[in-house]
Write an enzyme that holds these catalytic residues in place. Structure first.
Site, PDB file in Angstrom:
ATOM      1  N   ASP A   1       5.014  -5.270   5.892  1.00 30.03           N
ATOM      2  CA  ASP A   1       5.295  -6.671   6.218  1.00 30.03           C
ATOM      3  C   ASP A   1       5.410  -7.605   5.017  1.00 30.03           C
ATOM      4  OD1 ASP A   1       5.758  -7.330   8.758  1.00 30.03           O
ATOM      5  OD2 ASP A   1       3.686  -7.838   9.279  1.00 30.03           O
TER       6      ASP A   1
ATOM      7  N   ASP B   1      -0.142   1.926   8.606  1.00 29.13           N
ATOM      8  CA  ASP B   1      -0.664   1.113   9.721  1.00 29.13           C
ATOM      9  C   ASP B   1       0.177   1.177  11.001  1.00 29.13           C
ATOM     10  OD1 ASP B   1      -2.699   0.329   8.064  1.00 29.13           O
ATOM     11  OD2 ASP B   1      -1.841  -1.624   7.582  1.00 29.13           O
TER      12      ASP B   1
ATOM     13  N   ARG C   1      -6.453  -3.256   8.524  1.00 30.35           N
ATOM     14  CA  ARG C   1      -7.086  -4.558   8.323  1.00 30.35           C
ATOM     15  C   ARG C   1      -6.700  -5.518   9.440  1.00 30.35           C
ATOM     16  NH1 ARG C   1      -7.052  -5.551   2.272  1.00 30.35           N
ATOM     17  NH2 ARG C   1      -4.803  -5.476   2.582  1.00 30.35           N
TER      18      ARG C   1
ATOM     19  N   THR D   1       4.227   2.273   5.733  1.00 34.66           N
ATOM     20  CA  THR D   1       2.808   1.887   5.777  1.00 34.66           C
ATOM     21  C   THR D   1       2.089   2.795   6.759  1.00 34.66           C
ATOM     22  OG1 THR D   1       1.254   0.234   6.625  1.00 34.66           O
ATOM     23  CG2 THR D   1       3.517  -0.026   7.321  1.00 34.66           C
TER      24      THR D   1
ATOM     25  N   GLY E   1       0.837  -1.215   0.000  1.00 35.50           N
ATOM     26  CA  GLY E   1       0.000   0.000   0.000  1.00 35.50           C
ATOM     27  C   GLY E   1       0.860   1.248   0.000  1.00 35.50           C
TER      28      GLY E   1
ATOM     29  N   ASP F   1       2.398  -0.857  12.136  1.00 32.10           N
ATOM     30  CA  ASP F   1       2.182  -2.167  12.775  1.00 32.10           C
ATOM     31  C   ASP F   1       3.425  -3.050  12.708  1.00 32.10           C
ATOM     32  OD1 ASP F   1       2.184  -2.444  10.032  1.00 32.10           O
ATOM     33  OD2 ASP F   1       0.573  -3.918   9.977  1.00 32.10           O
TER      34      ASP F   1
ATOM     35  N   ARG G   1       1.001  -5.029  -5.425  1.00 33.49           N
ATOM     36  CA  ARG G   1       1.106  -6.236  -4.603  1.00 33.49           C
ATOM     37  C   ARG G   1       1.202  -7.373  -5.616  1.00 33.49           C
ATOM     38  NH1 ARG G   1      -3.033  -3.423  -1.204  1.00 33.49           N
ATOM     39  NH2 ARG G   1      -1.937  -2.799   0.671  1.00 33.49           N
TER      40      ARG G   1
HETATM   41  O1  F6P Z   1      -1.571  -1.702   4.677  1.00 34.90           O
HETATM   42  C1  F6P Z   1      -2.132  -0.453   4.550  1.00 34.90           C
HETATM   43  C2  F6P Z   1      -3.609  -0.527   4.305  1.00 34.90           C
HETATM   44  O2  F6P Z   1      -4.002   0.790   4.128  1.00 34.90           O
HETATM   45  C3  F6P Z   1      -4.467  -1.213   5.346  1.00 34.90           C
HETATM   46  O3  F6P Z   1      -4.710  -0.445   6.475  1.00 34.90           O
HETATM   47  C4  F6P Z   1      -5.704  -1.500   4.542  1.00 34.90           C
HETATM   48  O4  F6P Z   1      -6.482  -2.479   5.104  1.00 34.90           O
HETATM   49  C5  F6P Z   1      -5.133  -1.908   3.239  1.00 34.90           C
HETATM   50  O5  F6P Z   1      -3.906  -1.233   3.127  1.00 34.90           O
HETATM   51  C6  F6P Z   1      -6.014  -1.646   2.059  1.00 34.90           C
HETATM   52  O6  F6P Z   1      -5.276  -1.751   0.911  1.00 34.90           O
HETATM   53  P1  F6P Z   1      -5.772  -1.717  -0.591  1.00 34.90           P
HETATM   54  O7  F6P Z   1      -7.067  -1.018  -0.643  1.00 34.90           O
HETATM   55  O8  F6P Z   1      -4.690  -1.007  -1.315  1.00 34.90           O
HETATM   56  O9  F6P Z   1      -5.866  -3.137  -1.003  1.00 34.90           O
END
Ligand code: F6P
Length: 331
Positions: free
Chosen positions: A109, A134, A178, A132, A17, A136, A78
């Site tokens: 991660d 997040d 998430r 990120t 992301g 995390d 991704r």
């Molecule tokens: O990892 C970052 C993040 O923004 C999460 O918080 C979220 O759940 C996810 O990416 C959503 O990613 P995308 O919409 O790009 O699949």
């Protein structure tokens, strides 16, 4: 110091992301490399671009004017293909073709898991920079993009609070995360939320009921309930629906903040972190380090083995949980 003499050319890419400050990190990596007489290639669209040979030479002027820009000018992905041995083989062929001696990956991660697998299969040093929203990741207090996202949430919720108090409503606000509640938790404290639902905890329903049956009825006439998208109770719509059923007299609304949290110009905190980590990544490679993540602990640069980063989870900030409860028990 055991300086790695062999690095003449590096690759840098962003993966997973996007997060505000990724451009600042690419700029820092590029300029720190050039300052050390290392050539730089940007790899577009993360691992997918590595597989497809989408490489672009980066000179100092190519990273001018991007420090303050959100998103990532190298783009990101991704990559499903990189999960296959064939894909990784193709990626390695391209690194050889472009004579890349080491790689800096900016991501989360999943991106680091890929880096670890790849560098076990092929002999090429990887250094990671955590990027990120997040926040995390094990081993760093801080991931690039988190501070900007946090401020975006705070600004949005401040506006929502105007409507909440004008109409006497309870708003269920869903923020990203998430699998992780760090963003929701800090945003909850910063926005004065009554309760914050995060995937790592399961006691929030009690807190919510206490607020609905006591705080809301007795004193308050509006409120914000903060919810991380991955919360086990099922997200903002589900929680709001349940509350509406049990309390038809309360005016309930839901607001999903969504991808606006990932965009925008990075804050000063994110720009500085990205710049520190970018320089540190090149210095680590020159110091013969590999398969590590650059982290920030107590505002100091640290090197954390990627094996630990991908295996271990970061603990939530229990002090924030406690403090929010103390504040809200006065209602
Ligand atoms: O990892 C970052 C993040 O923004 C999460 O918080 C979220 O759940 C996810 O990416 C959503 O990613 P995308 O919409 O790009 O699949």
């Amino acid at each position: 110091m055991n300086k790695r003499k062999g690095i003449k050319r590096i690759g840098v890419f962003t993966s997973g992301g996007d997060a505000p400050g990724m451009n600042a990190a690419v700029r820092s990596v590029t300029r720190a490399a050039i300052a050390n007489k290392i050539e730089v290639y940007g790899i577009r669209r993360g691992y997918q671009g590595m597989i497809e040979g989408d490489f672009v030479r980066l000179r100092s002027s190519d990273v001018s004017g991007i420090l303050q820009q959100g998103g990532t000018f190298l783009q990101t992905a991704r990559s499903k293909d990189f999960r296959t041995e064939e894909g990784r083989e193709m990626a390695y062929e391209n690194l050889l073709k472009f004579e890349i001696d080491a790689v800096v990956v900016i991501g989360g991660d999943g991106s680091f898991t890929g880096a670890l697998i790849f560098s076990k299969e092929f002999d090429i040093p990887f250094v990671g920079i955590p990027g990120t929203i997040d926040n995390d990741m094990y081993g760093t207090d801080y991931t690039i993009g988190y501070d900007t996202a946090l401020n975006t949430v705070v600004q949005a919720v401040d506006k929502i609070k105007d409507t909440a108090s004008s109409h006497g409503r309870i708003f269920f606000v869903e923020v990203m995360g998430r699998e992780a509640g760090a963003l929701a938790l800090k945003a909850g404290v910063a926005c004065g939320a009554e309760v914050t639902f995060i995937p790592e905890l399961q006691t929030e329903e009690e807190e919510l009921n206490r607020f609905l049956n006591k705080g809301f009825k007795n004193k308050k006439r509006s409120g914000i309930i903060m919810i991380a998208e991955g919360d086990k109770a099922g997200g903002a719509f589900k929680i709001a629906e349940k509350v509406q059923k049990e309390h038809p007299e309360i005016d309930v609304r839901v607001s999903i903040l969504g991808h606006m949290q990932r965009g925008g110009s990075p804050t000063a905190v994110d720009r500085v972190a990205a710049t520190l980590m970018g320089v540190a990544s090149i210095e680590a490679l020159l110091d013969d380090q590999k398969s590590i993540m650059i982290g920030l602990q107590n505002e100091k640069i640290v090197h954390v083995p990627l094996t630990k980063v991908v295996k271990l989870n970061r603990d939530i900030d229990n002090e924030l949980v406690r403090v929010q409860k103390v504040i809200n028990s006065a209602n």
